[in-house]
Scaffold this motif. Structure first.
Motif, PDB file in Angstrom:
ATOM      1  N   ALA A 209       1.488  -3.654  26.167  1.00 42.32           N
ATOM      2  CA  ALA A 209       1.698  -3.875  27.594  1.00 42.32           C
ATOM      3  C   ALA A 209       1.436  -5.321  27.979  1.00 42.32           C
ATOM      4  O   ALA A 209       2.024  -5.841  28.937  1.00 42.32           O
ATOM      5  N   ASN A 210       0.556  -6.007  27.218  1.00 41.33           N
ATOM      6  CA  ASN A 210       0.234  -7.412  27.479  1.00 41.33           C
ATOM      7  C   ASN A 210       0.876  -8.358  26.460  1.00 41.33           C
ATOM      8  O   ASN A 210       0.596  -9.554  26.486  1.00 41.33           O
ATOM      9  N   LEU A 211       1.715  -7.815  25.576  1.00 47.77           N
ATOM     10  CA  LEU A 211       2.289  -8.591  24.470  1.00 47.77           C
ATOM     11  C   LEU A 211       1.189  -9.253  23.641  1.00 47.77           C
ATOM     12  O   LEU A 211       1.335 -10.369  23.149  1.00 47.77           O
ATOM     13  N   THR A 212       0.073  -8.549  23.511  1.00 46.21           N
ATOM     14  CA  THR A 212      -1.047  -9.058  22.722  1.00 46.21           C
ATOM     15  C   THR A 212      -0.778  -8.826  21.237  1.00 46.21           C
ATOM     16  O   THR A 212      -0.554  -7.685  20.820  1.00 46.21           O
ATOM     17  N   PRO A 213      -0.781  -9.877  20.425  1.00 51.92           N
ATOM     18  CA  PRO A 213      -0.615  -9.659  18.985  1.00 51.92           C
ATOM     19  C   PRO A 213      -1.812  -8.919  18.416  1.00 51.92           C
ATOM     20  O   PRO A 213      -2.952  -9.126  18.862  1.00 51.92           O
ATOM     21  N   VAL A 214      -1.567  -8.070  17.434  1.00 50.38           N
ATOM     22  CA  VAL A 214      -2.629  -7.227  16.892  1.00 50.38           C
ATOM     23  C   VAL A 214      -2.733  -7.364  15.381  1.00 50.38           C
ATOM     24  O   VAL A 214      -1.742  -7.611  14.692  1.00 50.38           O
ATOM     25  N   THR A 215      -3.949  -7.227  14.906  1.00 48.17           N
ATOM     26  CA  THR A 215      -4.223  -6.985  13.488  1.00 48.17           C
ATOM     27  C   THR A 215      -4.856  -5.602  13.422  1.00 48.17           C
ATOM     28  O   THR A 215      -5.857  -5.350  14.100  1.00 48.17           O
ATOM     29  N   LEU A 216      -4.264  -4.721  12.646  1.00 53.13           N
ATOM     30  CA  LEU A 216      -4.748  -3.345  12.529  1.00 53.13           C
ATOM     31  C   LEU A 216      -5.240  -3.100  11.107  1.00 53.13           C
ATOM     32  O   LEU A 216      -4.465  -3.212  10.156  1.00 53.13           O
ATOM     33  N   GLU A 217      -6.505  -2.793  10.973  1.00 51.24           N
ATOM     34  CA  GLU A 217      -7.091  -2.441   9.680  1.00 51.24           C
ATOM     35  C   GLU A 217      -7.367  -0.944   9.709  1.00 51.24           C
ATOM     36  O   GLU A 217      -8.351  -0.491  10.291  1.00 51.24           O
ATOM     37  N   LEU A 218      -6.469  -0.175   9.097  1.00 50.89           N
ATOM     38  CA  LEU A 218      -6.515   1.279   9.202  1.00 50.89           C
ATOM     39  C   LEU A 218      -6.997   1.874   7.880  1.00 50.89           C
ATOM     40  O   LEU A 218      -7.766   1.264   7.168  1.00 50.89           O
ATOM     41  N   GLY A 219      -6.577   3.060   7.553  1.00 52.50           N
ATOM     42  CA  GLY A 219      -7.102   3.694   6.351  1.00 52.50           C
ATOM     43  C   GLY A 219      -5.999   4.366   5.558  1.00 52.50           C
ATOM     44  O   GLY A 219      -5.017   3.758   5.196  1.00 52.50           O
ATOM     45  N   GLY A 220      -6.163   5.645   5.324  1.00 49.46           N
ATOM     46  CA  GLY A 220      -5.160   6.386   4.571  1.00 49.46           C
ATOM     47  C   GLY A 220      -5.708   6.960   3.284  1.00 49.46           C
ATOM     48  O   GLY A 220      -6.913   6.963   3.031  1.00 49.46           O
ATOM     49  N   LYS A 221      -4.792   7.448   2.465  1.00 51.97           N
ATOM     50  CA  LYS A 221      -5.151   8.107   1.211  1.00 51.97           C
ATOM     51  C   LYS A 221      -5.104   7.087   0.077  1.00 51.97           C
ATOM     52  O   LYS A 221      -4.061   6.810  -0.497  1.00 51.97           O
ATOM     53  N   CYS A 222      -6.262   6.503  -0.249  1.00 49.17           N
ATOM     54  CA  CYS A 222      -6.320   5.475  -1.289  1.00 49.17           C
ATOM     55  C   CYS A 222      -6.346   6.144  -2.670  1.00 49.17           C
ATOM     56  O   CYS A 222      -7.320   6.825  -3.008  1.00 49.17           O
ATOM     57  N   PRO A 223      -5.300   5.943  -3.478  1.00 57.23           N
ATOM     58  CA  PRO A 223      -5.249   6.618  -4.781  1.00 57.23           C
ATOM     59  C   PRO A 223      -6.018   5.862  -5.859  1.00 57.23           C
ATOM     60  O   PRO A 223      -6.130   4.628  -5.812  1.00 57.23           O
ATOM     61  N   LEU A 224      -6.516   6.603  -6.807  1.00 59.68           N
ATOM     62  CA  LEU A 224      -7.132   6.032  -7.998  1.00 59.68           C
ATOM     63  C   LEU A 224      -6.410   6.614  -9.203  1.00 59.68           C
ATOM     64  O   LEU A 224      -6.428   7.831  -9.419  1.00 59.68           O
ATOM     65  N   LEU A 225      -5.754   5.744  -9.951  1.00 59.91           N
ATOM     66  CA  LEU A 225      -4.928   6.168 -11.084  1.00 59.91           C
ATOM     67  C   LEU A 225      -5.625   5.814 -12.387  1.00 59.91           C
ATOM     68  O   LEU A 225      -5.930   4.645 -12.650  1.00 59.91           O
ATOM     69  N   LEU A 226      -5.866   6.834 -13.211  1.00 56.36           N
ATOM     70  CA  LEU A 226      -6.436   6.657 -14.540  1.00 56.36           C
ATOM     71  C   LEU A 226      -5.318   6.710 -15.562  1.00 56.36           C
ATOM     72  O   LEU A 226      -4.598   7.709 -15.661  1.00 56.36           O
ATOM     73  N   ALA A 227      -5.153   5.625 -16.311  1.00 59.13           N
ATOM     74  CA  ALA A 227      -4.107   5.590 -17.332  1.00 59.13           C
ATOM     75  C   ALA A 227      -4.440   6.571 -18.445  1.00 59.13           C
ATOM     76  O   ALA A 227      -5.616   6.874 -18.707  1.00 59.13           O
ATOM     77  N   PRO A 228      -3.427   7.097 -19.125  1.00 62.00           N
ATOM     78  CA  PRO A 228      -3.682   8.037 -20.220  1.00 62.00           C
ATOM     79  C   PRO A 228      -4.584   7.420 -21.284  1.00 62.00           C
ATOM     80  O   PRO A 228      -4.398   6.284 -21.708  1.00 62.00           O
ATOM     81  N   GLY A 229      -5.595   8.191 -21.690  1.00 57.79           N
ATOM     82  CA  GLY A 229      -6.476   7.754 -22.760  1.00 57.79           C
ATOM     83  C   GLY A 229      -7.558   6.778 -22.364  1.00 57.79           C
ATOM     84  O   GLY A 229      -8.320   6.318 -23.221  1.00 57.79           O
ATOM     85  N   PHE A 230      -7.666   6.448 -21.068  1.00 46.80           N
ATOM     86  CA  PHE A 230      -8.706   5.506 -20.657  1.00 46.80           C
ATOM     87  C   PHE A 230     -10.086   6.122 -20.882  1.00 46.80           C
ATOM     88  O   PHE A 230     -10.259   7.344 -20.835  1.00 46.80           O
ATOM     89  N   ASP A 231     -11.080   5.268 -21.117  1.00 52.28           N
ATOM     90  CA  ASP A 231     -12.453   5.719 -21.347  1.00 52.28           C
ATOM     91  C   ASP A 231     -13.001   6.344 -20.059  1.00 52.28           C
ATOM     92  O   ASP A 231     -13.316   5.643 -19.093  1.00 52.28           O
ATOM     93  N   LEU A 258      -5.841  10.502  -9.806  1.00 53.62           N
ATOM     94  CA  LEU A 258      -4.734  10.957 -10.647  1.00 53.62           C
ATOM     95  C   LEU A 258      -5.136  10.746 -12.107  1.00 53.62           C
ATOM     96  O   LEU A 258      -5.427   9.612 -12.522  1.00 53.62           O
ATOM     97  N   VAL A 259      -5.185  11.817 -12.873  1.00 54.36           N
ATOM     98  CA  VAL A 259      -5.630  11.748 -14.258  1.00 54.36           C
ATOM     99  C   VAL A 259      -4.642  12.504 -15.138  1.00 54.36           C
ATOM    100  O   VAL A 259      -4.091  13.534 -14.733  1.00 54.36           O
ATOM    101  N   HIS A 260      -4.403  11.990 -16.343  1.00 54.72           N
ATOM    102  CA  HIS A 260      -3.530  12.689 -17.286  1.00 54.72           C
ATOM    103  C   HIS A 260      -4.135  14.050 -17.622  1.00 54.72           C
ATOM    104  O   HIS A 260      -5.355  14.186 -17.770  1.00 54.72           O
ATOM    105  N   ALA A 261      -3.301  15.053 -17.734  1.00 53.76           N
ATOM    106  CA  ALA A 261      -3.777  16.416 -17.959  1.00 53.76           C
ATOM    107  C   ALA A 261      -4.655  16.518 -19.204  1.00 53.76           C
ATOM    108  O   ALA A 261      -5.632  17.281 -19.218  1.00 53.76           O
ATOM    109  N   ASP A 262      -4.335  15.739 -20.237  1.00 56.69           N
ATOM    110  CA  ASP A 262      -5.135  15.796 -21.464  1.00 56.69           C
ATOM    111  C   ASP A 262      -6.523  15.178 -21.292  1.00 56.69           C
ATOM    112  O   ASP A 262      -7.414  15.426 -22.110  1.00 56.69           O
ATOM    113  N   ASP A 263      -6.703  14.373 -20.254  1.00 54.86           N
ATOM    114  CA  ASP A 263      -7.989  13.706 -20.016  1.00 54.86           C
ATOM    115  C   ASP A 263      -8.816  14.406 -18.938  1.00 54.86           C
ATOM    116  O   ASP A 263      -9.926  13.974 -18.631  1.00 54.86           O
TER     117      ASP A 263
END
Length: 475
Positions: A209-231, A258-263
């Protein structure tokens, strides 16, 4: 908030006074350094008060976490700004086209005026002083709206800002949702909001409404991916630390794995071991932070129970009595497997110590899962294969990435911090924060030897010859 209400009128009056200060006196290098010195003293000389305030806000807030995840990164940002400020303020030379030689061009950073900063409850020191460091180093005045869920921290910041900076530089506003709505509607020169995507939409609408520029620091679903065979033992310590810092009430906390089924079995065993080693007890452990209030505690329990009732496998990594944990408003790390995709824990940002585990068979399947979700604020990858790391980075878009650890990209002050898409827009920290709160003024300086008179009217044959040279011969 209706125009003319006492709250709205008071906020507008405060903003008008700061705007007058901004117009009256543009701060030089020495003034900005004095402001940054005030911020540094707010951190260094009042550590015990900050620890007590955060503990009162949460009911139990780890003193170590307050110092490690709030005071330390806030101080690092201030120190960096103080070291680099002179260079950041210096005009930057830019090239000039051959046709305009010997003119000169540069961009000169200027303060915008008054910055508005809306601070969440989960890290009220770091997420107030981080943006404030950027705003003040850029030469702006600022108003901060603190969360009603962290009233002790808000009151302390208000007292300290008045003492070390003065109301002509920074004003801290405390209050409930009505104050927040009025605050977001003010005509700031820039508005930075940290919080949920849902509220971020409302803040952006109010600012528009004021044409105010914004910076938005939001959230969400942060994924963690484990590569196959990682320790898995190596990864588990970092996962537990990143997920249980502040009891998971962190916008960049790993939201699911997210993890490989074998791990999968190795991961679960490693998580059990790492969680019990990090927090052998919870209810009476002063180093394990409580959930901010009963409402959020009940929300997390409801989401956990919904997943269980719909067929998910739920494992609570604690042997402590439920009543003792509930009385302390604490929740253990809880692993959730095979939850339906439309469960709350799979759709919403969790903001607590619930950790869904998702298995995959092919890396492409894991990447497709990530890409199917809105773009996250953070992505975590555990892998030692450089080619595979490059493949994941090329295939995904996220606000920031840490490889083989969690959270740590956020506290690298020379890296910008910000989201993308549903996780936000714009960024701050370090030089990027200085630029966010600056107007880069383009300046062209003409030389006495300039030849631009040759292309001024009246247009004759000489201009036609020059245009053929400038545009290339027209056949």
């Amino acid at each position: 908030m209706k125009a003319g209400s006492p709250i709205a009128d008071s906020l507008r009056a405060s903003l008008a006074e700061l705007q007058q200060q901004a117009v009256r006196a543009r701060p030089d290098y020495a003034t900005r350094q004095r402001w940054l010195d005030g911020l540094q003293r707010i951190v260094t000389e009042h550590q015990a008060e900050w620890i007590a305030a955060l503990n009162a806000d949460f009911g139990c807030r780890s003193a170590v976490e307050t110092r490690l995840a709030e005071l330390f990164p806030a101080l690092e940002g201030i120190r960096l700004a103080r070291r680099r400020l002179k260079g950041w303020m210096r005009p930057q030379r830019r090239g000039v086209s051959l046709w305009f030689w010997p003119g000169r061009a540069a961009v000169q950073p200027q303060p915008l005026g008054v910055a508005g900063i809306i601070v969440p409850w989960n890290y009220p020191i770091f997420l107030a002083l981080g943006p404030l460091t950027s705003a003040l180093s850029a030469g702006n005045r600022a108003m901060l709206k603190m969360s009603e869920l962290s009233p002790h921290s808000g009151a302390l910041l208000a007292r300290l800002c008045e003492r070390y900076l003065g109301p002509e530089v920074v004003r801290v506003v405390n209050g409930g949702l009505d104050v927040a709505a009025a605050f977001a509607s003010l005509p700031f020169d820039h508005l930075l909001f940290t919080g949920s995507t849902r509220v971020g939409r409302m803040v952006m609408q109010a600012a528009a409404a004021n044409l105010t520029p914004v910076t938005l620091e939001l959230g969400g679903k942060c994924p963690l991916l484990l590569a196959p065979g990682f320790d898995m033992a190596r990864a588990a310590g970092s996962i537990v630390a990143g997920k249980l810092l502040n009891a998971g009430q962190t916008c960049v906390a790993p939201d699911y794995v997210l993890v490989h089924a074998d791990d999968r079995d190795a991961l679960l065993a490693a998580l059990r071991s790492a969680a019990r080693r990090a927090y052998p007890r919870l209810a009476d452990n002063p180093h394990y932070t409580a959930i901010i209030n009963r409402q959020h505690h009940q929300r997390l329990l409801a989401w956990r129970d919904e997943a269980h009732q719909r067929g998910a496998r739920v494992e609570v990594l604690s042997d402590e009595d439920d009543a003792s944990l509930a009385a302390a408003c604490k929740l253990p790390l809880t692993l959730i497997e095979q939850a339906p995709a439309d469960c709350a824990v799979m759709r919403e940002e969790i903001f607590g110590p619930l950790l869904p585990i998702v298995t995959y068979r092919q890396l492409g399947e894991a990447l497709a899962h990530i890409l199917h979700q809105p773009r996250p604020l953070a992505l975590y990858l555990f892998d030692d294969d450089r080619a595979r790391i490059d493949r994941v980075l090329d295939a995904t878009v996220a606000g920031g990435v840490s490889i083989n650890d969690t959270l740590l990209h956020v506290v690298q002050e020379q890296l910008p911090f910000g989201g993308v898409g549903h996780s936000g827009m714009g960024h701050y920290h370090g030089h990027e924060g200085f630029l966010t709160f600056s107007k880069l003024l383009p300046v062209f300086r003409q030389s006495r030897l300039a030849g631009t008179a040759l292309i001024r009217p009246p247009y004759g044959q000489r201009v036609q010859v020059l245009l053929r040279l400038m545009l290339g011969r027209i056949k």
